[in-house]
Structure formats: C-alpha cells, structure tokens
Design a protein around this motif. Structure first.
Motif, PDB file in Angstrom:
ATOM      1  N   ALA A   1      28.514 -13.504  34.956  1.00  0.00           N
ATOM      2  CA  ALA A   1      27.886 -12.456  35.759  1.00  0.00           C
ATOM      3  C   ALA A   1      26.410 -12.311  35.404  1.00  0.00           C
ATOM      4  O   ALA A   1      26.003 -12.535  34.275  1.00  0.00           O
TER       5      ALA A   1
ATOM      6  N   ASP B   1      22.840  -9.602  35.943  1.00  0.00           N
ATOM      7  CA  ASP B   1      22.563  -8.166  35.919  1.00  0.00           C
ATOM      8  C   ASP B   1      22.923  -7.475  37.237  1.00  0.00           C
ATOM      9  O   ASP B   1      23.485  -6.381  37.239  1.00  0.00           O
TER      10      ASP B   1
ATOM     11  N   LEU C   1      26.699  -7.039  37.687  1.00  0.00           N
ATOM     12  CA  LEU C   1      27.177  -5.958  36.821  1.00  0.00           C
ATOM     13  C   LEU C   1      26.744  -4.601  37.364  1.00  0.00           C
ATOM     14  O   LEU C   1      27.526  -3.645  37.357  1.00  0.00           O
TER      15      LEU C   1
ATOM     16  N   ILE D   1      20.937  -1.920  32.532  1.00  0.00           N
ATOM     17  CA  ILE D   1      21.924  -2.912  32.105  1.00  0.00           C
ATOM     18  C   ILE D   1      21.213  -3.907  31.215  1.00  0.00           C
ATOM     19  O   ILE D   1      20.144  -4.417  31.569  1.00  0.00           O
TER      20      ILE D   1
ATOM     21  N   LEU E   1      22.123  -7.373  29.440  1.00  0.00           N
ATOM     22  CA  LEU E   1      23.045  -8.488  29.298  1.00  0.00           C
ATOM     23  C   LEU E   1      22.662  -9.254  28.034  1.00  0.00           C
ATOM     24  O   LEU E   1      21.505  -9.645  27.875  1.00  0.00           O
TER      25      LEU E   1
ATOM     26  N   ALA F   1      27.635  -6.902  27.646  1.00  0.00           N
ATOM     27  CA  ALA F   1      26.517  -6.188  28.259  1.00  0.00           C
ATOM     28  C   ALA F   1      26.596  -4.725  27.872  1.00  0.00           C
ATOM     29  O   ALA F   1      27.668  -4.204  27.572  1.00  0.00           O
TER      30      ALA F   1
ATOM     31  N   VAL G   1      25.683  -1.028  29.400  1.00  0.00           N
ATOM     32  CA  VAL G   1      25.394  -0.347  30.654  1.00  0.00           C
ATOM     33  C   VAL G   1      25.102   1.110  30.322  1.00  0.00           C
ATOM     34  O   VAL G   1      25.912   1.779  29.681  1.00  0.00           O
TER      35      VAL G   1
ATOM     36  N   ILE H   1      38.004  -6.959  32.703  1.00  0.00           N
ATOM     37  CA  ILE H   1      36.819  -6.468  31.999  1.00  0.00           C
ATOM     38  C   ILE H   1      37.238  -5.436  30.957  1.00  0.00           C
ATOM     39  O   ILE H   1      38.170  -4.665  31.177  1.00  0.00           O
TER      40      ILE H   1
END
Length: 99
Positions: free
Chosen positions: A2, A4, A7, A20, A22, A35, A37, A61
């Motif tokens: 993934a 940014d 996400l 975010i 990463l 990551a 968040v 996740i």
C-alpha cells in the motif's frame, strides 16, 4: 504494498486523517508493512481500532494504538530525574572520581 493514498482512503472511513507515515526500509525504500496514522479526534481512533482484522489489499490489517506518547513521557521523566541529579551536585558537572 500500500501507498500513503491507499492508506488514507482506507482509514478515512474511520474519520478525519491528519497524517500518515509509512515506514520504509532505508536501503531499498520498500515499505516495511507498518504505518502510523494520526487522526483528528479520539472518536476516529476508536472507529479505526474497529477496522482491525478487516481485509486491506487482500491481507487482514492489524490496528493498534501507538505507544509513542507514553514512551515520550517516560523518557522526559527519566531525563528530568537525571538533570535533577546533576544539578544537585552544584555545578551541574558530574562528581570527580574517587581517589
């Protein structure tokens, strides 16, 4: 893996995303699969925690709260204690070694 934006889109369903980060390998530049968040409010964080286990890009996740704030507070307390010890010696310099 993934990026940014992906996400951001996924976590936006929980609420307003401020940032975010990463985590990437320094040498290869590839994502490490982790990551951070940052949400605008606590309610968004609660909703994000409920997303744990949901499939994201074909993989479940794992959503966990960061311990960064707690770790920073513990380090600040440790630093304050060390500074107080140094200042208690008068000059702020460490005491001379015993003879």
């Amino acid at each position: 893996r993934a990026d940014d934006l992906e996400l951001f889109d996924f976590f936006s369903q929980a609420g307003t995303v401020n940032d975010i980060r990463l985590i990437k390998d320094q040498r290869s530049g590839r994502s490490k699969g982790v990551a951070y968040v940052e949400f605008a409010d606590a309610e968004s964080l609660t909703r994000a925690m409920a997303l744990s286990g949901i499939a994201f890009m074909g993989q479940p996740i794992l959503v966990q709260p960061s311990l960064a704030e707690r770790n920073r507070a513990a380090q600040a307390s440790k630093n304050a204690g060390a500074a107080a010890k140094l200042l208690a010696n008068g000059s702020g310099a460490p005491p001379p070694p015993p003879l």
